[in-house]
Design a protein around this motif. Structure first.
Motif, PDB file in Angstrom:
ATOM      1  N   SER A 242       0.648  -1.156  -0.003  1.00  0.00           N
ATOM      2  CA  SER A 242      -0.308   0.052   0.024  1.00  0.00           C
ATOM      3  C   SER A 242       0.550   1.481  -0.350  1.00  0.00           C
ATOM      4  CB  SER A 242      -1.103   0.346   1.267  1.00  0.00           C
ATOM      5  OG  SER A 242      -0.312   0.103   2.723  1.00  0.00           O
ATOM      6  N   ILE A 243       2.355   0.984  -0.287  1.00  0.00           N
ATOM      7  CA  ILE A 243       3.196   2.701   0.305  1.00  0.00           C
ATOM      8  C   ILE A 243       3.629   2.935  -0.999  1.00  0.00           C
ATOM      9  CG2 ILE A 243       4.895   3.408   0.812  1.00  0.00           C
ATOM     10  CD1 ILE A 243       4.799   1.524   3.441  1.00  0.00           C
TER      11      ILE A 243
ATOM     12  N   VAL B  54       9.658   8.479  14.484  1.00  0.00           N
ATOM     13  CA  VAL B  54       8.477   7.745  13.267  1.00  0.00           C
ATOM     14  C   VAL B  54       6.894   7.704  14.797  1.00  0.00           C
ATOM     15  CG1 VAL B  54       9.294   6.006  12.491  1.00  0.00           C
ATOM     16  CG2 VAL B  54       8.596   5.400  14.993  1.00  0.00           C
ATOM     17  N   GLY B  55       6.416   7.894  13.800  1.00  0.00           N
ATOM     18  CA  GLY B  55       4.950   8.174  15.100  1.00  0.00           C
ATOM     19  C   GLY B  55       3.328   8.077  13.845  1.00  0.00           C
ATOM     20  N   ARG B  56       2.989   7.412  14.518  1.00  0.00           N
ATOM     21  CA  ARG B  56       1.405   7.350  14.379  1.00  0.00           C
ATOM     22  C   ARG B  56       0.270   8.404  14.709  1.00  0.00           C
ATOM     23  NH1 ARG B  56       0.286   1.614  17.331  1.00  0.00           N
ATOM     24  NH2 ARG B  56       0.019   2.677  19.356  1.00  0.00           N
ATOM     25  N   VAL B  57      -0.507   8.653  13.127  1.00  0.00           N
ATOM     26  CA  VAL B  57      -1.642   9.417  13.844  1.00  0.00           C
ATOM     27  C   VAL B  57      -2.840   8.597  14.102  1.00  0.00           C
ATOM     28  CG1 VAL B  57      -2.992  10.902  12.367  1.00  0.00           C
ATOM     29  CG2 VAL B  57      -0.855  10.864  11.262  1.00  0.00           C
ATOM     30  N   THR B  58      -2.775   9.210  15.368  1.00  0.00           N
ATOM     31  CA  THR B  58      -3.844   8.268  16.024  1.00  0.00           C
ATOM     32  C   THR B  58      -5.438   8.077  15.246  1.00  0.00           C
ATOM     33  OG1 THR B  58      -2.872   8.821  18.057  1.00  0.00           O
ATOM     34  CG2 THR B  58      -4.939   8.262  18.606  1.00  0.00           C
ATOM     35  N   GLY B  59      -6.019   7.092  15.537  1.00  0.00           N
ATOM     36  CA  GLY B  59      -7.230   6.495  14.761  1.00  0.00           C
ATOM     37  C   GLY B  59      -7.573   6.783  13.557  1.00  0.00           C
ATOM     38  N   SER B  60      -6.030   6.534  13.043  1.00  0.00           N
ATOM     39  CA  SER B  60      -5.714   6.802  11.241  1.00  0.00           C
ATOM     40  C   SER B  60      -5.484   5.449  10.571  1.00  0.00           C
ATOM     41  CB  SER B  60      -5.435   7.861  10.885  1.00  0.00           C
ATOM     42  OG  SER B  60      -4.524   7.661  11.432  1.00  0.00           O
ATOM     43  N   CYS B  61      -4.999   5.275   9.497  1.00  0.00           N
ATOM     44  CA  CYS B  61      -3.791   4.468   8.896  1.00  0.00           C
ATOM     45  C   CYS B  61      -2.479   5.324   8.871  1.00  0.00           C
ATOM     46  CB  CYS B  61      -4.523   3.629   7.310  1.00  0.00           C
ATOM     47  SG  CYS B  61      -6.471   2.719   8.533  1.00  0.00           S
ATOM     48  N   ILE B  62      -2.073   6.205   9.156  1.00  0.00           N
ATOM     49  CA  ILE B  62      -1.217   6.603   8.667  1.00  0.00           C
ATOM     50  C   ILE B  62       0.019   6.950   9.670  1.00  0.00           C
ATOM     51  CG2 ILE B  62      -0.387   8.996   8.336  1.00  0.00           C
ATOM     52  CD1 ILE B  62      -3.324   9.841   6.892  1.00  0.00           C
TER      53      ILE B  62
ATOM     54  N   LEU C 146       3.534   7.723   4.969  1.00  0.00           N
ATOM     55  CA  LEU C 146       2.780   6.652   5.096  1.00  0.00           C
ATOM     56  C   LEU C 146       1.588   6.504   5.092  1.00  0.00           C
ATOM     57  CD1 LEU C 146       6.134   4.916   6.094  1.00  0.00           C
ATOM     58  CD2 LEU C 146       5.351   6.475   4.052  1.00  0.00           C
ATOM     59  N   ARG C 147       0.638   6.187   3.721  1.00  0.00           N
ATOM     60  CA  ARG C 147      -0.950   5.991   4.305  1.00  0.00           C
ATOM     61  C   ARG C 147      -0.935   4.115   4.154  1.00  0.00           C
ATOM     62  NH1 ARG C 147      -0.286  10.093   2.091  1.00  0.00           N
ATOM     63  NH2 ARG C 147      -2.123  12.341   3.066  1.00  0.00           N
ATOM     64  N   PHE C 148      -1.797   3.570   5.139  1.00  0.00           N
ATOM     65  CA  PHE C 148      -1.606   2.162   4.689  1.00  0.00           C
ATOM     66  C   PHE C 148      -3.709   1.548   4.776  1.00  0.00           C
ATOM     67  CE2 PHE C 148       2.223   2.525   6.549  1.00  0.00           C
ATOM     68  CZ  PHE C 148       2.842   2.089   6.673  1.00  0.00           C
ATOM     69  N   ARG C 149      -3.477   1.283   4.182  1.00  0.00           N
ATOM     70  CA  ARG C 149      -5.178   0.048   3.933  1.00  0.00           C
ATOM     71  C   ARG C 149      -5.932   0.119   5.295  1.00  0.00           C
ATOM     72  NH1 ARG C 149      -3.319  -2.889  -0.678  1.00  0.00           N
ATOM     73  NH2 ARG C 149      -2.005  -4.516   1.036  1.00  0.00           N
ATOM     74  N   THR C 150      -5.051  -0.460   6.604  1.00  0.00           N
ATOM     75  CA  THR C 150      -6.055  -0.677   8.039  1.00  0.00           C
ATOM     76  C   THR C 150      -4.336  -0.357   8.926  1.00  0.00           C
ATOM     77  OG1 THR C 150      -5.007  -3.092   7.607  1.00  0.00           O
ATOM     78  CG2 THR C 150      -7.006  -3.201   7.183  1.00  0.00           C
ATOM     79  N   PRO C 151      -4.997  -0.247  10.216  1.00  0.00           N
ATOM     80  CA  PRO C 151      -4.285   0.212  11.343  1.00  0.00           C
ATOM     81  C   PRO C 151      -3.606  -1.405  11.459  1.00  0.00           C
ATOM     82  CG  PRO C 151      -6.230   0.286  11.646  1.00  0.00           C
ATOM     83  CD  PRO C 151      -6.547   0.412  10.778  1.00  0.00           C
ATOM     84  N   THR C 152      -4.344  -2.740  11.460  1.00  0.00           N
ATOM     85  CA  THR C 152      -2.763  -3.656  12.080  1.00  0.00           C
ATOM     86  C   THR C 152      -2.072  -3.433  10.733  1.00  0.00           C
ATOM     87  OG1 THR C 152      -4.741  -4.422  12.412  1.00  0.00           O
ATOM     88  CG2 THR C 152      -2.820  -6.385  11.517  1.00  0.00           C
TER      89      THR C 152
ATOM     90  N   MET D 141       5.453  -0.622  10.986  1.00  0.00           N
ATOM     91  CA  MET D 141       6.114  -0.145  11.252  1.00  0.00           C
ATOM     92  C   MET D 141       6.798  -0.750  12.134  1.00  0.00           C
ATOM     93  SD  MET D 141       5.496   2.641   9.532  1.00  0.00           S
ATOM     94  CE  MET D 141       6.979   3.219  10.821  1.00  0.00           C
ATOM     95  N   MET D 142       6.208  -1.727  12.900  1.00  0.00           N
ATOM     96  CA  MET D 142       7.693  -3.225  13.602  1.00  0.00           C
ATOM     97  C   MET D 142       8.515  -3.615  13.115  1.00  0.00           C
ATOM     98  SD  MET D 142       4.798  -4.487  16.371  1.00  0.00           S
ATOM     99  CE  MET D 142       4.952  -6.511  15.514  1.00  0.00           C
ATOM    100  N   ALA D 143       8.526  -4.464  11.889  1.00  0.00           N
ATOM    101  CA  ALA D 143       9.038  -4.159  10.816  1.00  0.00           C
ATOM    102  C   ALA D 143      10.029  -3.153  10.715  1.00  0.00           C
ATOM    103  CB  ALA D 143       8.737  -5.355   9.559  1.00  0.00           C
TER     104      ALA D 143
END
Length: 97
Positions: free
Chosen positions: A22-23, A45-53, A67-73, A79-81
């Motif tokens: 998805s990237i 690194v930081g995630r946008v809470t409540g989003s897939c970003i 970076l926009r992803f299809r799902t939070p999972t 991001m962990m990898a």
């Protein structure tokens, strides 16, 4: 840049684009260039809470990659990898921006 994510699995930052469809290749290639060009810079690194970003910056948080992803999972797995790969390469990853 060869980066080990686990003792049994070798993964480079370049390989992460195959893991994450998805990237866009353009965004990922620009991110890789920034990481390679600034080899001693901190990686934020930081995630946008409540989003897939997720946001990533190399050295300067004002110059961030979105970076926009299809799902939070999907975002969290990638991001962990990514964080493990960077840390294994000796990069300082700061998780709060």
């Amino acid at each position: 840049m060869n980066i080990v994510t686990t003792p049994n699995q070798n993964t480079t930052l370049d390989d992460l684009i195959q893991i994450q469809a998805s990237i866009t290749p353009q965004v990922f290639n620009a991110l890789l260039m920034a990481i390679h060009d600034r080899e001693h810079a901190d990686i934020y690194v930081g995630r946008v809470t409540g989003s897939c970003i997720n946001r990533i910056a190399v050295g300067d948080v004002a110059e961030q990659f979105i970076l926009r992803f299809r799902t939070p999972t999907e975002r969290d797995r990638f991001m962990m990898a990514f964080e493990r790969a960077c840390e294994s390469a000796g990069r300082n990853v700061i998780k709060s921006f």
